[in-house]
Design an enzyme around this catalytic site. Structure first.
Site, short mmCIF file in Angstrom:
data_model
loop_
_atom_site.label_atom_id
_atom_site.label_comp_id
_atom_site.label_asym_id
_atom_site.label_seq_id
_atom_site.Cartn_x
_atom_site.Cartn_y
_atom_site.Cartn_z
N GLY A 75 -12.58 2.70 -0.06
CA GLY A 75 -12.86 4.14 -0.11
C GLY A 75 -12.36 4.84 1.13
CB ALA A 76 -13.10 4.32 4.72
CG ASN A 77 -8.75 1.18 3.93
OD1 ASN A 77 -9.15 1.43 5.07
ND2 ASN A 77 -8.66 -0.05 3.46
CG ASN A 86 -3.55 -6.12 -8.12
OD1 ASN A 86 -3.94 -6.69 -9.14
ND2 ASN A 86 -4.04 -6.38 -6.92
CB THR A 92 0.33 -1.39 -7.55
OG1 THR A 92 -0.90 -2.11 -7.64
CG2 THR A 92 0.01 0.08 -7.41
N GLY A 148 3.33 -4.87 -6.24
CA GLY A 148 3.73 -5.36 -4.91
C GLY A 148 5.19 -5.04 -4.63
CG ASP A 179 -7.10 0.59 -0.07
OD1 ASP A 179 -7.41 0.53 -1.27
OD2 ASP A 179 -7.58 -0.18 0.79
CG ASN A 227 6.38 2.84 -4.95
OD1 ASN A 227 5.22 2.46 -5.13
ND2 ASN A 227 7.30 2.76 -5.89
CB SER A 261 0.75 1.48 4.97
OG SER A 261 0.81 0.55 3.92
O1 RIB Z 1 -7.90 -2.82 0.30
C1 RIB Z 1 -8.13 -3.32 1.58
C2 RIB Z 1 -9.58 -3.19 1.92
O2 RIB Z 1 -10.32 -4.04 1.07
C3 RIB Z 1 -9.93 -3.64 3.31
O3 RIB Z 1 -9.83 -2.61 4.26
C4 RIB Z 1 -11.33 -4.20 3.15
O4 RIB Z 1 -12.31 -3.48 3.81
C5 RIB Z 1 -11.57 -4.28 1.65
O5 RIB Z 1 -12.41 -3.30 1.22
#
Ligand code: RIB
Length: 293
Positions: free
Chosen positions: A41-43, A183, A210, A212, A242, A266, A272
């Site tokens: 989520g945060a990512n 994926n 996705t 890869g 993410d 992409n 990243s």
């Molecule tokens: O998708 C990568 C994330 O998966 C990582 O940052 C980890 O926290 C897991 O949630």
């Protein structure tokens, strides 16, 4: 400016760098231990915010050191944390990651993420109503995910569901989702017994798969379309999916065509993986625009 609400997880990634993965029963020396902000989520929230979206994070963290680290990161990325609850006496989610052999393995301890409830969705309802797109993943309770998706459907707000870690997506949920972004391994489990082509043609303009280094595939106008990945040498692939999701969401929220939005995603994902940590390499808009040139 695109408005995005992310309803999802916040983790601190306890990451070991190693030359190779350990076999079951084996002890290995790792090369380095790093603590990085993470959580799907945060990512995705950080990826979208760095690409220019106005992002609100809905979720829960603990009142511990990791929670402080998470809050600081989200705020540094200009993410609205007014719908992120700090739970007294609770631990912030963690992910235990090994990075080796151009890949990673991840174990997630959900902790505070498991306390994200429908009431958190209700508390964020004004933000949701104003959003161009709502993003969810599978690291918070399914009851909350399904509640949020039903609310968005009622309000006619587009939803992207990234079904990771993989778990069944009920047909009535899939129906309400605008984009599902598994994926290839997740897709094979979600749509067991079906070929990639069958999955994509049965869920046109909805399942964005996705692959890869093979890029991203989707079905549209009764054809399977493949949008190739950018060729780069990966240093750390954690969070590449993410980054793709966050970038794709921003692009669609800004009105980009599907294929163009995937190419944008992409490019962001390729940038990243060239730096360490899930969020470490997440690019800013100018970097993605330069790459697309
Ligand atoms: O998708 C990568 C994330 O998966 C990582 O940052 C980890 O926290 C897991 O949630």
């Amino acid at each position: 400016m695109a408005k995005i609400v992310v309803i999802g997880s916040c983790n601190i990634d306890v990451t070991v760098e190693s030359d190779r993965f350990a076999h079951p029963g084996e002890t290995l020396f790792g090369k380095k231990l790093n603590l990085y902000p993470g959580g799907k989520g945060a990512n995705q929230a950080v990826a979208a915010a760095r690409l220019g979206a106005e992002v609100t994070m809905v979720g829960c963290i603990g009142d511990d050191m990791y929670g402080e680290m998470m809050l600081k990161t989200l705020k540094e990325n200009n993410i609205d944390c007014s719908c992120l609850e700090i739970l007294p006496g609770e631990n912030t989610g963690t992910a235990h990651i090994t990075v080796a052999e151009d890949d990673n393995t991840i174990y997630v301890i959900k902790a505070a993420n498991d306390k994200v409830e429908p009431k958190h969705v209700d508390a964020a309802i004004e933000k949701i109503k104003a959003a161009d797109l709502v993003m969810l993943q599978h690291e918070i309770p399914f009851a909350t995910i399904h509640y949020a998706i039903a609310k968005c459907a009622e309000l006619n707000i587009p939803v992207l569901l990234n079904p990771a870690p993989v778990a069944p997506v009920p047909a009535e949920v899939l129906e309400k989702v605008n984009y599902l972004t598994p994926n290839e391994h997740e897709a094979a489990i979600l749509f067991a017994g079906k070929s990639t082509e069958e999955i994509l043609l049965a869920n046109q303009d909805k399942v964005i798969m996705t692959l890869g280094s093979k890029g991203v595939a989707y079905g549209s106008n009764d054809k399977v379309v493949n949008v190739p990945a950018f060729k780069v040498k990966p240093l750390d692939t954690t969070g590449a999916g993410d980054t793709f999701n966050g970038a794709f969401a921003v692009a669609r929220a800004n009105g980009m065509e599907l294929a163009e939005a995937i190419r944008f995603g992409n490019a962001a994902a390729a940038l990243s993986v060239q730096r360490k940590g899930a969020q470490g390499g997440m690019p800013y808009l100018k970097e993605v625009q330069d790459m697309l040139k």
